[in-house]
Design a protein around this motif. Structure first.
Motif, PDB file in Angstrom:
ATOM      1  N   SER A   1      -4.132  -1.949  -6.567  1.00  0.00           N
ATOM      2  CA  SER A   1      -3.841  -0.725  -7.305  1.00  0.00           C
ATOM      3  C   SER A   1      -3.586  -1.060  -8.767  1.00  0.00           C
ATOM      4  CB  SER A   1      -2.605  -0.069  -6.684  1.00  0.00           C
ATOM      5  OG  SER A   1      -2.056   0.870  -7.556  1.00  0.00           O
TER       6      SER A   1
ATOM      7  N   LYS B   1       0.875   7.177  -0.573  1.00  0.00           N
ATOM      8  CA  LYS B   1       2.078   7.275   0.247  1.00  0.00           C
ATOM      9  C   LYS B   1       2.698   8.661   0.123  1.00  0.00           C
ATOM     10  CE  LYS B   1       6.383   4.755   1.006  1.00  0.00           C
ATOM     11  NZ  LYS B   1       7.522   5.129   0.152  1.00  0.00           N
TER      12      LYS B   1
ATOM     13  N   GLU C   1       2.984  -2.644   1.413  1.00  0.00           N
ATOM     14  CA  GLU C   1       3.017  -1.475   0.543  1.00  0.00           C
ATOM     15  C   GLU C   1       3.851  -1.795  -0.687  1.00  0.00           C
ATOM     16  OE1 GLU C   1       4.646   2.065   2.101  1.00  0.00           O
ATOM     17  OE2 GLU C   1       2.719   2.764   2.896  1.00  0.00           O
ATOM     18  N   VAL C   2       3.426  -1.260  -1.827  1.00  0.00           N
ATOM     19  CA  VAL C   2       4.258  -1.407  -3.037  1.00  0.00           C
ATOM     20  C   VAL C   2       4.551  -0.009  -3.549  1.00  0.00           C
ATOM     21  CG1 VAL C   2       4.457  -2.393  -5.323  1.00  0.00           C
ATOM     22  CG2 VAL C   2       3.096  -3.575  -3.590  1.00  0.00           C
ATOM     23  N   ASP C   3       5.789   0.395  -3.381  1.00  0.00           N
ATOM     24  CA  ASP C   3       6.194   1.729  -3.816  1.00  0.00           C
ATOM     25  C   ASP C   3       6.884   1.579  -5.174  1.00  0.00           C
ATOM     26  OD1 ASP C   3       6.843   4.332  -3.995  1.00  0.00           O
ATOM     27  OD2 ASP C   3       8.401   4.304  -2.439  1.00  0.00           O
ATOM     28  N   ILE C   4       6.078   1.662  -6.241  1.00  0.00           N
ATOM     29  CA  ILE C   4       6.616   1.376  -7.579  1.00  0.00           C
ATOM     30  C   ILE C   4       7.816   2.271  -7.887  1.00  0.00           C
ATOM     31  CG2 ILE C   4       6.084   1.337 -10.046  1.00  0.00           C
ATOM     32  CD1 ILE C   4       3.164   0.995  -9.312  1.00  0.00           C
TER      33      ILE C   4
ATOM     34  N   LEU D   1      -1.445   3.499  -4.773  1.00  0.00           N
ATOM     35  CA  LEU D   1      -0.663   3.236  -3.551  1.00  0.00           C
ATOM     36  C   LEU D   1       0.435   4.273  -3.388  1.00  0.00           C
ATOM     37  CD1 LEU D   1      -0.178  -0.629  -3.730  1.00  0.00           C
ATOM     38  CD2 LEU D   1      -1.721   0.656  -2.245  1.00  0.00           C
ATOM     39  N   LYS D   2       1.101   4.536  -4.544  1.00  0.00           N
ATOM     40  CA  LYS D   2       2.222   5.449  -4.495  1.00  0.00           C
ATOM     41  C   LYS D   2       1.724   6.863  -4.194  1.00  0.00           C
ATOM     42  CE  LYS D   2       6.546   6.141  -6.959  1.00  0.00           C
ATOM     43  NZ  LYS D   2       7.503   5.459  -6.096  1.00  0.00           N
TER      44      LYS D   2
ATOM     45  N   ARG E   1       4.997  -1.943   5.957  1.00  0.00           N
ATOM     46  CA  ARG E   1       5.270  -0.726   6.706  1.00  0.00           C
ATOM     47  C   ARG E   1       4.149  -0.552   7.718  1.00  0.00           C
ATOM     48  NH1 ARG E   1       6.499   5.268   4.413  1.00  0.00           N
ATOM     49  NH2 ARG E   1       4.235   5.337   4.455  1.00  0.00           N
TER      50      ARG E   1
ATOM     51  N   TYR F   1      -0.855  -2.302 -15.581  1.00  0.00           N
ATOM     52  CA  TYR F   1      -0.376  -3.139 -14.479  1.00  0.00           C
ATOM     53  C   TYR F   1      -1.475  -3.271 -13.451  1.00  0.00           C
ATOM     54  CZ  TYR F   1      -0.071   1.032 -11.652  1.00  0.00           C
ATOM     55  OH  TYR F   1      -0.410   2.160 -10.962  1.00  0.00           O
TER      56      TYR F   1
ATOM     57  N   ASP G   1       0.033   5.912  -9.560  1.00  0.00           N
ATOM     58  CA  ASP G   1      -0.396   4.666  -8.918  1.00  0.00           C
ATOM     59  C   ASP G   1      -1.039   5.017  -7.574  1.00  0.00           C
ATOM     60  OD1 ASP G   1      -0.373   1.735  -8.448  1.00  0.00           O
ATOM     61  OD2 ASP G   1       0.929   2.362  -6.790  1.00  0.00           O
TER      62      ASP G   1
END
Lengths: 332, 455
Positions: free
Chosen positions: B100, A320, B69-72, A316-317, B64, B90, A314
């Motif tokens: 995302s 990060k 933020e989306v930390d799946i 975003l992930k 944050r 998704y 992902d």
């Protein structure tokens, strides 16, 4: 004459996709027709025996073997899935996402254990642990670490010895490095502490296992973290001066996977090639492959082929994770 | 008389068809009901997992450094793993701006009030179940909405449904088979009292007009009651007519005897030949009438006794010998000889009066049709069945009438110049039937008729 023009045009067309391959080899070039284009992250010398066995059985098929990094494979293949027939990669997450996104052709008649395939379209054919390899000369007189904790202690105690001499994947460039790193981070917080220590020691970053092992061999680095075990083992056996650490805490194990492109024009050949690879890697008795076989008991330690593997892809992930990784490792 | 009923359809078939048809309809209904319920349950199962997954993703959303933020979480996709390796898609949006995931996977509309919405739709050439849910993040000086669309293919669901459909089909088939067996059994059970009644009607003797007394189901009671009352009336009218005949015969016979004696007396006194001839004819006619009346009486008596058969042990040879003795004077008048042959004693349990009557009629018949100087053979045997055979040397039976001669008042074509009422063989036949035997008529090869009374 017309054929000649077509040939030239074809040649031009193929060069217009000019691509810097790490390696590129045509097997059985005597066979007419289109060669089966295999896009792979596995070094040619490790995979050549499999292809040679295949072309010996199928003398009418030529195989063009194209090697590049796992991240490149994903990009290249997504861009032009019709240009490649078979995709082989050690980055399970990227491969799974390719299958999930519909780039892989489902082959219904491949008999394979449930845990080693996904949707009948992605097939695992090796079981390979990520290894930590040390240069025995550099560790002369030092205790051999038996866990990551030991290694952290050792690196922290002897910055004089290890500064600039630890190496690991540049996970921004290597798909496999990213997979190993994310899986390590899931397994234990130790990973982040190790990364911080390595960052403090001015870590060297590599694109590939081969380069890392080369530098380890000539003493440029003393410790290589998360090298592909199979590559290291191939070199250890040839008497090189390094040692694969046998750690007690955890081991990240990946499975090399193969898929047939959904847009291949040679479905039968691609499928038979994939079946041949699987058969070659499953048959312990007559196995002369330099690649490790697929653990027959369904090694539970291996990263599973399920949608969760895609989690770290992902954007975003990933962003990060990379930020954290850079914070830890790059401390200029 | 027409005895075959006019048949229109079958109660049994109609009942079986209705029951089986009903069972088939029920089985099909059962199949669809179970399947549609299973579809709902399976779909709800997938929806629940999708919702749990999307909820865990939303829970991982946070500000944050002022950025959403989306930390799946790893588990979010992990829980979507299915045996059929379903594909997962998704997309994460922040205030309708794509962040995302798969940017072509849109949010489902009508997602107002924060309730998650579900929809099955086509995405990337395959059918997916999509859920859209959202969560509002409230920061120090801002609020933003994180929306997540999560979709999963339905291969595992389809596999499950296949399985369930197969099982539901088996269930329906099993139910149907059971229902067919039950309906056949139920039909059989319902029809059987009717068959039993039919059987008992069929098995009855021709004279048996007594009412049915065995218990029958309520629905059949009116039928049996009507049948009983019909038979009662029939019985009554039959016995009335029998009584009437007997009474009439009796009443006729006595005056006839008087008339005959007067006629004979007159014959002795008349001298003129033509008058004597007339008187003789008169006496002959009177004899004929008297004999017919006697036979009518006999017949009425036999009909009565046959209904109330009284069997007793007797010796048939004795009985026949006795008869011969009594008939010899009559036979002598016609120069006939009566020969008794066969076994010495044949014991049999039967009604002596009836048997005597039957045999007398048989011998009587033989005497009537025998030429003068003829011999009549009477033999009694016990093997293979008890039987008495009376044979004469007369003209025999006309072959084409042999079947019908035992009917009441039927006389053979060659009987024109003999006295008779046509009741003789009928009486013998009735007696034989009452004893469970039969009368057989045939012609002897050397000429002459042969009547066999087998018991």
């Amino acid at each position: 004459m017309r054929y000649l023009i077509a040939l030239i045009l074809g040649f031009l067309a193929s060069t217009s996709f000019a691509q810097e391959w790490e390696d590129q080899r045509l097997f059985n070039d005597g066979a007419g027709g289109d060669a089966l284009r295999v896009l792979s992250s596995t070094d040619t010398n490790l995979f050549a025996p499999l292809i040679e066995a295949y072309v010996a059985e199928n003398p009418d098929t030529a195989v063009e073997y194209l090697v590049t990094g796992t991240a490149d494979i994903d990009g290249l293949f997504r861009e032009a899935p019709e240009r490649f027939d078979v995709v082989i990669s050690s980055a399970m997450d990227l491969q799974l996402k390719l299958a999930n996104d519909g780039f892989a052709l489902a082959l219904d008649d491949v008999a394979h254990p449930e845990w080693a395939e996904w949707r009948n379209s992605l097939f695992a054919f090796t079981t390979e642990p990520a290894a930590i390899v040390i240069n025995t000369a550099a560790f002369e007189g030092l205790p051999v670490p038996s866990s990551r904790q030991d290694l952290i202690g050792l690196l922290r105690d002897r910055p004089d010895l290890f500064a600039g001499r630890v190496g690991t994947y540049d996970i921004r460039r290597s798909g496999l490095g990213y997979l190993f790193a994310t899986q390590d981070s899931r397994a234990s917080e130790t990973y982040w502490r190790l990364m911080e220590v390595m960052g403090g020691l001015d870590v060297r970053l590599y694109c590939c296992s081969g380069d890392m092992i080369d530098d380890l061999t000539d003493g440029t680095i003393a410790v290589a973290y998360n090298v592909l075990g199979s590559y290291a083992e191939a070199r250890v056996e040839s008497g090189e001066r390094f040692k694969i650490l046998d750690l007690s805490d955890f081991e990240t194990t990946m499975m090399r996977t193969a898929l047939v492109s959904k847009e291949t024009t040679q479905v039968a050949e691609a499928a038979s090639f994939l079946r041949a690879v699987i058969a070659y890697q499953s048959d312990d008795a007559s196995n002369a492959s330099p690649l490790p076989t697929l653990a027959q008991d369904g090694d539970r330690g291996a990263i599973p082929l399920d949608p969760a593997t895609m989690t770290f892809l992902d954007s975003l992930k990933r962003k990060k994770f990379l930020e954290e990784w850079e914070d830890a490792l790059i401390q200029n | 008389m027409q005895t075959d009923a006019v048949v229109s359809g079958s109660l049994r078939n109609r009942l079986v068809l209705i029951l089986i048809g009903g069972a088939a309809v029920l089985a099909i209904f059962l199949f669809f009901a179970v399947r549609s319920y299973a579809v709902q349950v399976a779909q709800r199962g997938q929806d629940n997992i999708l919702l749990a997954s999307v909820t865990s993703m939303l829970d991982a959303a946070a500000f944050r450094d002022g950025v959403a933020e989306v930390d799946i979480p790893y588990a979010a996709f992990s829980m979507l793993n299915t045996p059929a390796d379903d594909r997962v898609f998704y997309a994460i949006y922040q205030d309708d701006t794509f962040l995302s995931g798969y940017n072509d996977l849109g949010l489902l509309g009508e997602n107002q009030g924060g309730q998650p919405s579900f929809q099955t739709r086509d995405y990337r050439d395959t059918s997916v179940r999509e859920v859209t849910a959202s969560r509002t993040l409230i920061g120090a000086d801002q609020r933003t909405e994180i929306q997540i669309a999560l979709a999963q293919t339905q291969d595992a669901l389809a596999d499950t449904l296949d399985q369930i459909s197969r099982n539901a089909a088996l269930l329906g088939l099993g139910f149907f088979a059971l229902a067919v067996a039950l309906s056949i059994w139920a039909t059989q059970a319902t029809i059987s009292p009717l068959s039993r009644l039919t059987n008992s009607v069929t098995r009855r003797g021709p004279q048996d007009l007594s009412p049915f007394t065995k218990p029958v189901p309520q629905e059949m009671a009116p039928l049996v009651t009507s049948l009983n009352s019909l038979m009662g009336r029939l019985d009554q009218s039959l016995s009335q007519s029998e009584d009437f005949i007997a009474e009439a015969a009796h009443r006729v016979r006595t005056p006839l005897a008087t008339v005959r004696s007067y006629a004979e007396a007159t014959l002795l006194r008349v001298n003129k030949e033509e008058n004597r001839e007339a008187m003789r004819s008169m006496v002959k006619a009177i004899d004929e009438s008297s004999r017919a009346a006697g036979q009518l009486l006999d017949h009425a008596m036999i009909t009565f006794r046959a209904d109330h058969l009284e069997r007793e042990e007797l010796d048939l040879v004795d009985l026949v010998r006795d008869l011969i003795l009594r008939l010899t004077p009559v036979a002598d008048m016609k120069d006939l000889t009566l020969d008794l042959r066969g076994e010495d004693t044949v014991t049999y349990a039967g009604d002596p009066i009836l048997l005597q009557n039957a045999l007398r009629n048989m011998i009587d018949n033989a005497m009537k049709y025998s030429p003068a100087d003829g011999a009549i053979e009477i033999s009694v045997r016990s093997e293979p069945v008890v039987a008495v055979t009376v044979s004469d040397q007369g003209p025999g039976f006309p072959l084409d009438e042999i079947e019908t001669l035992t009917a009441r008042f039927t006389r053979g074509r060659n009987a024109d110049n003999t006295i008779g009422s046509g009741l003789g063989l009928t009486i013998a036949q009735d007696v034989a039937t009452a004893h469970g035997g039969e009368i057989t008529l045939r012609n002897r090869e050397e000429g002459g008729a042969c009547v066999i009374l087998s018991l």
